[in-house]
Design an enzyme around this catalytic site. Structure first.
Site, PDB file in Angstrom:
ATOM      1  N   GLU A 263      20.279  10.125 -42.895  1.00  0.00           N
ATOM      2  CA  GLU A 263      21.227  10.523 -41.858  1.00  0.00           C
ATOM      3  C   GLU A 263      21.308  12.043 -41.749  1.00  0.00           C
ATOM      4  O   GLU A 263      21.335  12.601 -40.643  1.00  0.00           O
ATOM      5  CB  GLU A 263      22.622   9.944 -42.158  1.00  0.00           C
ATOM      6  CG  GLU A 263      22.734   8.441 -41.977  1.00  0.00           C
ATOM      7  CD  GLU A 263      22.666   8.017 -40.518  1.00  0.00           C
ATOM      8  OE1 GLU A 263      22.859   8.861 -39.621  1.00  0.00           O
ATOM      9  OE2 GLU A 263      22.420   6.821 -40.282  1.00  0.00           O
TER      10      GLU A 263
ATOM     11  N   ASP B 189      17.584   8.919 -30.934  1.00  0.00           N
ATOM     12  CA  ASP B 189      18.438   7.837 -31.410  1.00  0.00           C
ATOM     13  C   ASP B 189      18.166   6.547 -30.635  1.00  0.00           C
ATOM     14  O   ASP B 189      18.329   5.448 -31.174  1.00  0.00           O
ATOM     15  CB  ASP B 189      19.911   8.220 -31.305  1.00  0.00           C
ATOM     16  CG  ASP B 189      20.762   7.486 -32.331  1.00  0.00           C
ATOM     17  OD1 ASP B 189      20.231   7.133 -33.396  1.00  0.00           O
ATOM     18  OD2 ASP B 189      21.955   7.266 -32.071  1.00  0.00           O
TER      19      ASP B 189
ATOM     20  N   GLU C 114      26.220   2.247 -40.191  1.00  0.00           N
ATOM     21  CA  GLU C 114      27.277   2.170 -39.187  1.00  0.00           C
ATOM     22  C   GLU C 114      28.446   3.096 -39.529  1.00  0.00           C
ATOM     23  O   GLU C 114      29.027   3.744 -38.654  1.00  0.00           O
ATOM     24  CB  GLU C 114      27.779   0.725 -39.073  1.00  0.00           C
ATOM     25  CG  GLU C 114      26.718  -0.278 -38.632  1.00  0.00           C
ATOM     26  CD  GLU C 114      26.389  -0.193 -37.153  1.00  0.00           C
ATOM     27  OE1 GLU C 114      26.118   0.921 -36.656  1.00  0.00           O
ATOM     28  OE2 GLU C 114      26.398  -1.249 -36.501  1.00  0.00           O
TER      29      GLU C 114
ATOM     30  N   GLU D 280      24.624  -1.272 -26.466  1.00  0.00           N
ATOM     31  CA  GLU D 280      24.331   0.083 -26.931  1.00  0.00           C
ATOM     32  C   GLU D 280      23.046   0.613 -26.309  1.00  0.00           C
ATOM     33  O   GLU D 280      22.977   1.782 -25.897  1.00  0.00           O
ATOM     34  CB  GLU D 280      24.231   0.091 -28.454  1.00  0.00           C
ATOM     35  CG  GLU D 280      24.205   1.479 -29.062  1.00  0.00           C
ATOM     36  CD  GLU D 280      24.462   1.462 -30.565  1.00  0.00           C
ATOM     37  OE1 GLU D 280      23.620   1.984 -31.299  1.00  0.00           O
ATOM     38  OE2 GLU D 280      25.511   0.912 -30.961  1.00  0.00           O
TER      39      GLU D 280
END
Length: 305
Positions: A294, A130, A224, A171
């Site tokens: 995803e 990620d 998101e 992040e």
């Protein structure tokens, strides 16, 4: 001596008789009763009352049914040319593609975090992969800002998107700290797995100049929103998320990030309502692609191929 006559109706089944003398008459009147002790007049009155109650009840049900039908008609009128209700285009799509959306937001990887059965090696794999994805996500968000500047009909769009852009720097720093904590060496070369490469290539395709702002902002919201809803689930009451993973879940599952996702959704919905049929179809296909990527990303994190 006058004789006494008995007057009664042979059609009524009599179990007992109420006896009374009629005034100024030599007739003995037997007032027949039914088996429950009521006279036919009593029962007739009860029947009439029940009939009236049933009529009123039927009228009330008919009124309620007509009211519901009228509400449905009003909703149909409000749909307009886009064929969507007040809930918005996106909510309509989420109902239409609910299985895929649930697959992305309630994936076994997320359920494993929520119930405390997560494979820690899978979590570390997700952490490293990620981090690579977020680095590719930054230029995509920058391209959405550029499209908003050129195509948006509301100047506040850029402010919302810029807020997300600014958070990406924090992040990336968060990933570095978490990687250190878990012993994942990001400084070394981490090879992106196939599912990650495919997802990053998909992001690059959305950066093309011929991709409309409406399509890009829909993808941005979806990416998101999947994380927000997934990790918020791990913070819900009754979850058994391990304490050492609570910070991860809090990063995307917190209320403020939820509000940010709602702002992105409002922008996308506003654009979709004004979009052409062709543009709206492209946005729907893009949404489905995001959800599929995803799911594949979660599969990869669990060690799937």
């Amino acid at each position: 001596m006058q004789s006494s006559c008995i007057a009664w109706s042979p059609r009524v089944v009599i179990s007992r008789e109420k006896v009374q003398w009629a005034p100024h008459s030599s007739f003995l009147i037997l007032e027949p009763t039914t088996q429950n002790g009521q006279t036919p007049l009593d029962e007739l009155s009860l029947i009439q009352n029940r009939t009236e109650q049933n009529r009123q009840s039927a009228e009330e049900e008919d009124y309620e049914q007509k009211s519901m039908e009228k509400e449905e008609e009003e909703k149909e009128k409000e749909k307009g040319k886009t064929g969507v209700e007040d809930e918005g285009v996106i909510d309509t799509w989420l109902r239409k593609h609910r299985l895929l959306y649930v697959g992305a937001t309630r994936h076994p990887f997320i359920l494993g975090i929520s119930d405390g059965t997560i494979d820690i090696f899978g979590f570390k794999r997700w952490l490293g992969q990620d981090y690579i994805f977020v680095r590719a996500f930054v230029p995509f968000v920058a391209s959405v800002i550029l499209k908003a500047w050129k195509e948006s009909d509301d100047s506040s769009d850029m402010e919302v998107i810029l807020g997300g852009m600014a958070a990406l720097n924090d992040e990336l720093e968060w990933f570095k700290k978490e990687a250190f904590k878990w012993g994942v060496k990001l400084s070394e070369i981490i090879v992106p797995q196939k599912q990650n490469k495919d997802y990053c290539r998909f992001l690059e395709s959305l950066m093309n100049l011929d991709v409309e702002y409406t399509v890009a902002i829909t993808a941005f919201w979806a990416i998101e929103a999947v994380y927000q809803e997934s990790f918020a689930f791990c913070l819900a009451a009754g979850s058994r998320t391990p304490p050492e993973l609570k910070d991860t879940c809090q990063r995307w599952g917190n209320e403020e990030f939820g509000k940010y996702c709602s702002s992105l959704k409002n922008i996308a919905d506003r654009r979709l309502k004004k979009a052409s049929d062709d543009e709206r179809k492209k946005a729907e296909v893009t949404l489905l692609s995001v959800l599929e990527h995803e799911v594949e990303f979660w599969n990869m994190s669990r060690g799937g191929t």
